[in-house]
Enzyme design. Structure first.
Site, PDB file in Angstrom:
ATOM      1  N   VAL A 265       4.801  10.084  -9.202  1.00  0.00           N
ATOM      2  CA  VAL A 265       4.517  11.503  -8.941  1.00  0.00           C
ATOM      3  C   VAL A 265       3.004  11.714  -8.911  1.00  0.00           C
ATOM      4  O   VAL A 265       2.308  11.363  -9.861  1.00  0.00           O
ATOM      5  CB  VAL A 265       5.158  12.400 -10.017  1.00  0.00           C
ATOM      6  CG1 VAL A 265       4.752  13.853  -9.830  1.00  0.00           C
ATOM      7  CG2 VAL A 265       6.676  12.261  -9.972  1.00  0.00           C
ATOM      8  N   GLY A 266       2.530  12.284  -7.819  1.00  0.00           N
ATOM      9  CA  GLY A 266       1.089  12.447  -7.653  1.00  0.00           C
ATOM     10  C   GLY A 266       0.419  11.115  -7.393  1.00  0.00           C
ATOM     11  O   GLY A 266      -0.708  10.880  -7.828  1.00  0.00           O
ATOM     12  N   GLY A 267       1.105  10.258  -6.659  1.00  0.00           N
ATOM     13  CA  GLY A 267       0.638   8.881  -6.451  1.00  0.00           C
ATOM     14  C   GLY A 267      -0.458   8.717  -5.428  1.00  0.00           C
ATOM     15  O   GLY A 267      -0.850   7.582  -5.126  1.00  0.00           O
TER      16      GLY A 267
ATOM     17  N   HIS B  23      -2.901  15.419 -17.293  1.00  0.00           N
ATOM     18  CA  HIS B  23      -4.159  15.904 -17.876  1.00  0.00           C
ATOM     19  C   HIS B  23      -4.890  16.872 -16.941  1.00  0.00           C
ATOM     20  O   HIS B  23      -5.839  17.533 -17.352  1.00  0.00           O
ATOM     21  CB  HIS B  23      -5.057  14.730 -18.301  1.00  0.00           C
ATOM     22  CG  HIS B  23      -5.811  14.064 -17.183  1.00  0.00           C
ATOM     23  ND1 HIS B  23      -6.878  13.214 -17.427  1.00  0.00           N
ATOM     24  CD2 HIS B  23      -5.664  14.098 -15.832  1.00  0.00           C
ATOM     25  CE1 HIS B  23      -7.358  12.777 -16.284  1.00  0.00           C
ATOM     26  NE2 HIS B  23      -6.639  13.286 -15.312  1.00  0.00           N
TER      27      HIS B  23
END
Length: 374
Positions: A216-218, A278
């Site tokens: 995810v968010g690669g 984060h």
């Protein structure tokens, strides 16, 4: 003849002088500390110059320490080079142990060589931090810091420091500015290689039992490609915003899927997120983690988070200072993004239905944090 009274008076004078000296010394040291932090940015400036001019690469290509003139002769696109400027840059970087100096025989000329640090700014190697350094020290990333005090006064209802500076949030700007998108992706790819190497080495048992994995968010798939190369049995999906995966290269065993992690996440045995949570506030992370929980099996699924675990003050682990520095950068760049302590992670998991977690330290800035539904 010295009386008892005069002895007491003498000791009192000495004590007073000692006290005054201590006060003066403390005052001077306090001043030194402020000057130090006032000018700390100049170290980054000097290092950025060396990276842009490819000084480390020039030395590396010759396989030996070089003189200033030899370095200057090999700098590309330098129609009117200034050796005195280069000397002053290298003088700073030698003091910071980015480069070393040697005296040639018999001329005594100063030669400049590589150190363990400068090997990480080589731009023509796979394992390099140079693209990430150029990203973090680009004006687009530095300038929002000047708006943090405004955010403290006004809050972030009208936008983050990044938005106040640029008129767009960070991840929106990557879709609007192709040059920034390229700079951002190159920074992410270089850190993906470094962190992925540490993850693969430190999480062998974890990947062996996974048949399908969604990153995810690669980004453009750099991190996931390293994992699949090491574990070719894994069927992998690289999941990111459509404009991001549109520029992703083809990798064997990886399918690129565009979407929005705040809406839904493709199903798999495990969800992998490197340096994603984060970037977001607790509220955003709760949405992401709830979508992760929906995408994995209740009994056998897990979420693999590669992120920093901020250590309490007083710890002396090698990446502690960098963790706090990243937290400051996130303060300027993201909507509620922050580095989290173990207690922060524990709270997030409790809020999103993950009943168990495990932290695995690896030889890199972040750690591996496993979260399980049961």
């Amino acid at each position: 003849m010295e009386t008892a009274f005069s002895k007491l008076a003498l000791h009192a004078v000495k004590d007073q002088l000692k006290e005054n000296y201590t006060e003066e010394k403390e005052e001077l040291l306090g001043q030194v500390e402020i000057w130090k932090y006032m000018t700390a940015f100049t170290d980054s400036v000097a290092l950025k110059v060396a990276i842009e001019l490819r000084v480390a690469d020039i030395i590396d290509q010759h396989g030996q320490p070089l003189s200033l003139q030899k370095i200057l002769d090999n700098i590309a696109d330098a129609p009117c080079p200034d050796i005195t400027f280069l000397f002053r840059i290298m003088r700073v970087l030698v003091r910071r142990k980015i480069f070393s100096t040697h005296q040639s025989e018999p001329s005594g000329e100063t030669l400049y060589g590589l150190t363990r640090a400068s090997k990480w700014i080589l731009r023509d190697t796979k394992m390099t931090l140079a693209p990430m350094f150029l990203l973090e020290n680009h004006p687009l990333h530095l300038n929002p810091a000047h708006y943090i005090s405004d955010c403290i006064r006004e809050g972030t209802k009208n936008g983050t420091a990044f938005f106040k500076c640029h008129g767009h949030e960070q991840f929106d700007l990557t879709g609007l500015d192709p040059e920034y998108n390229k700079l951002f992706n190159e920074g992410m790819v270089c850190t993906a290689r470094i962190v992925s190497k540490a993850v693969i080495a430190g999480y062998e048992d974890g990947f062996n039992k996974i048949n399908s994995l969604v990153d995810v968010g690669g980004g453009i798939g750099g991190s996931l490609s390293e994992i699949v190369r090491a574990y070719p049995h894994i069927k992998a999906i690289n999941f990111d915003l459509p404009h991001v995966v549109a520029t992703a290269p083809n990798y064997n065993g990886i399918t690129h899927v565009g979407g929005d992690m705040f809406v839904s996440i493709p199903s798999a045995d495990a969800i992998y997120m490197k340096w994603i949570l984060h970037d977001w506030s607790d509220e955003h992370c709760i949405k992401i983690l709830k979508n992760c929980r929906k995408a994995i099996s209740e009994k056998t699924g897990k979420v693999i988070i590669v992120d920093h675990v901020l250590q309490p003050e007083g710890n002396n682990e090698i990446f502690d200072e960098t963790g706090y520095a990243f937290d400051m950068m996130l303060l300027a760049h993201n909507a509620g993004g922050k580095e989290r302590t173990e207690q922060d992670w524990k709270w997030l998991f409790a809020e999103t239905g993950f009943l168990r977690y495990n932290i695995i330290k690896i030889k890199a800035l972040p750690s591996i944090i496993e979260a399980f539904p049961i």
